[in-house]
Write a protein that holds these residues in place. Structure first.
Motif, short mmCIF file in Angstrom:
data_model
loop_
_atom_site.label_atom_id
_atom_site.label_comp_id
_atom_site.label_asym_id
_atom_site.label_seq_id
_atom_site.Cartn_x
_atom_site.Cartn_y
_atom_site.Cartn_z
N PHE A 45 0.76 -1.08 -0.05
CA PHE A 45 -0.10 0.07 -0.07
C PHE A 45 0.91 1.34 -0.03
N VAL A 219 -5.43 0.30 8.92
CA VAL A 219 -6.55 0.92 8.14
C VAL A 219 -6.85 2.39 8.22
N GLY A 241 -0.89 2.49 9.73
CA GLY A 241 -1.09 2.40 8.43
C GLY A 241 -2.25 3.16 8.28
N ALA A 243 -4.67 2.52 5.21
CA ALA A 243 -5.30 2.18 4.07
C ALA A 243 -6.53 3.02 3.57
N SER A 244 -7.23 3.43 4.67
CA SER A 244 -8.52 4.04 4.30
C SER A 244 -8.44 5.80 4.28
N ALA A 315 -5.86 -1.36 -4.38
CA ALA A 315 -6.71 -0.19 -3.87
C ALA A 315 -7.96 -0.41 -3.73
N ARG A 317 -9.50 -3.18 -2.92
CA ARG A 317 -9.62 -4.26 -2.01
C ARG A 317 -10.19 -5.48 -2.73
#
Length: 328
Positions: A45, A219, A241, A243-244, A315, A317
Motif C-alpha cells: 500500500f 486501516v 497504516g 489504508a482508508s 486499492a 480491495r
C-alpha cells in the motif's frame, strides 16, 4: 559500465495510469551498494501512497521498496555479500519496480535455502512488519486476546499465523464471509465482518466485556474510533497504516476519555534500523517460514508492465494475501 534496464517510473502524481515502463540507466554500484538482478518485487500500500503524493517525494521517481533476486555486482566497501548470493530486502530507497537496481548493502539479507524469490518479495515488508508489531512494539507473550484489522490482507494473513504460533487469540476484522474464512484458515481465533457486524459490540462479546490490551490498526481513518473503543484501560493503540486514509484532527484528550490509553504510530524503519536488527528480525521470520508455521499466501502475480493494474486492484480491495510483480 552503465547499462539500460526496464523500470517503472512516475513523472506526476495520480491514478494507476501515471505508472510508465521506461528504459533507465543503471550505473555500477557505489562502494556501499550491490547490483541486484531482481526476480520478484513486492507490492504494498505504501507504493500507492507515493504514487498519489500522500507520501511526498521529488518527481520523477521509481516505486517500490521490496524485492528479491541475485547479486550481480558488489561495491568496493561491501564485505558480507558476493556475486551470486540470493538476497531480499524491504527497506530500500524507492525504485524496486525494476529489472535490476543498485541497493544499499545494509538493507539486504541473504535468503536461506528453501525460501524462493516470490515468497521473499511477498514476505519481507509484511513479515518484518508483523515481527516488529508483535515482538517489539507490543511484545506478545502468548495467551493474550488481540484485535487486528484487515486480517485477510497481506500483513493480516501473516499476523494470523504468527499469533497462532505464539499462542495468541487474534480477532481479525474482515469485509466479507470469504475473507473471514481465509483469516480463520490462517489461524485467526475469531473474525468480525465489519460490513455486517458492529466491531465494538463483537469485541465486547468475545472478551466477555474485558476488551483487548492492544489493537493493531493498519486501516486508519475508518477504524480509528472503533479501535479505541475496543481497548481496555491503559491499553495500547498501534496505528501502523492508512489504508482508508490518514487519521487527522485528533484531540489527544480522547485517550483519557477512553481509559488512559497509550497511542503509538510506529514504522518498520525505526524498529529495524541497523543491519544487526534487520538480520535478527529476518531470522525470526525465516525460521517460522522454514518450520511451516507461516505460509506466504501469494494470491496475485503480475508482470512488471502491469504494475498499474496490480495497484488498482490492491486499492479496490479486490486482492487477498500478497501480490508480487514477477521479472522472470
Amino acid at each position: 559500465m552503465a547499462r539500460t534496464v526496464k523500470a517503472i517510473q512516475i513523472e506526476q502524481h495520480g491514478g494507476p495510469e501515471v505508472l510508465k515502463l521506461v528504459d533507465v540507466e543503471l550505473a555500477p554500484p557505489a562502494p556501499d551498494e550491490v547490483t541486484v538482478r531482481q526476480h520478484a518485487v513486492g507490492l504494498n500500500f505504501i507504493d500507492i501512497y507515493y504514487r498519489t503524493g500522500l507520501y511526498p517525494h521529488p518527481l520523477p521517481h521509481g516505486l517500490g521498496n521490496e524485492g528479491a533476486g541475485v547479486v550481480q555486482a558488489v561495491g568496493s566497501a561491501v564485505r558480507h555479500l558476493k556475486v551470486g548470493d540470493r538476497v531480499a530486502y524491504a527497506q530500500s530507497p524507492l525504485g524496486a519496480y525494476a529489472e535490476a537496481r543498485n541497493v544499499p548493502a545494509s538493507v539486504l539479507v541473504k535468503l536461506p535455502k528453501g525460501i524462493g524469490f516470490d515468497d521473499a518479495a511477498a514476505m519481507m515488508l509484511k513479515g518484518l512488519t508483523v515481527q516488529y508489531l508483535f515482538r517489539q512494539t507490543y511484545r506478545l507473550q502468548g495467551g493474550e486476546t488481540i484485535l487486528f484489522h484487515a486480517a485477510a490482507g497481506g500483513v493480516g494473513l501473516i499476523a494470523c499465523q504468527w499469533a497462532k504460533a505464539l499462542g495468541v487469540k487474534l480477532i481479525g476484522t474482515v469485509s466479507s464471509p470469504e475473507k473471514a474464512e481465509l483469516a480463520m484458515k490462517n489461524g485467526a481465533w475469531k473474525t468480525i465482518d465489519y460490513s455486517r457486524e458492529n466491531i465494538v459490540e463483537r469485541v465486547m462479546e468475545l472478551t466477555k466485556g474485558k476488551k483487548v490490551p492492544v489493537v493493531y490498526d493498519g486501516v486508519g481513518k475508518d477504524t480509528w474510533e472503533s479501535s479505541l473503543d475496543c481497548i481496555e484501560p491503559r491499553g495500547l493503540m498501534v496505528s501502523f497504516g492508512n489504508a482508508s486514509g490518514p487519521v487527522t484532527g485528533v484531540n489527544v484528550g480522547i485517550l483519557s476519555q477512553k481509559g488512559s490509553l497509550y497511542l503509538t504510530r510506529p514504522t518498520l524503519g525505526t524498529h529495524v534500523n541497523t543491519p544487526e536488527k534487520l538480520k535478527s528480525a529476518s531470522d525470526e521470520l525465516f525460521d517460522l517460514v522454514l518450520k511451516k508455521k507461516i505460509k506466504i499466501a501469494i494470491s496475485q502475480r503480475y508482470p512488471l508492465a502491469q504494475a498499474g493494474q496490480a495497484q488498482a486492484e490492491l486499492a479496490a480491495r479486490k486482492t487477498t494475501g500478497a501480490t508480487v510483480l514477477t521479472l522472470d
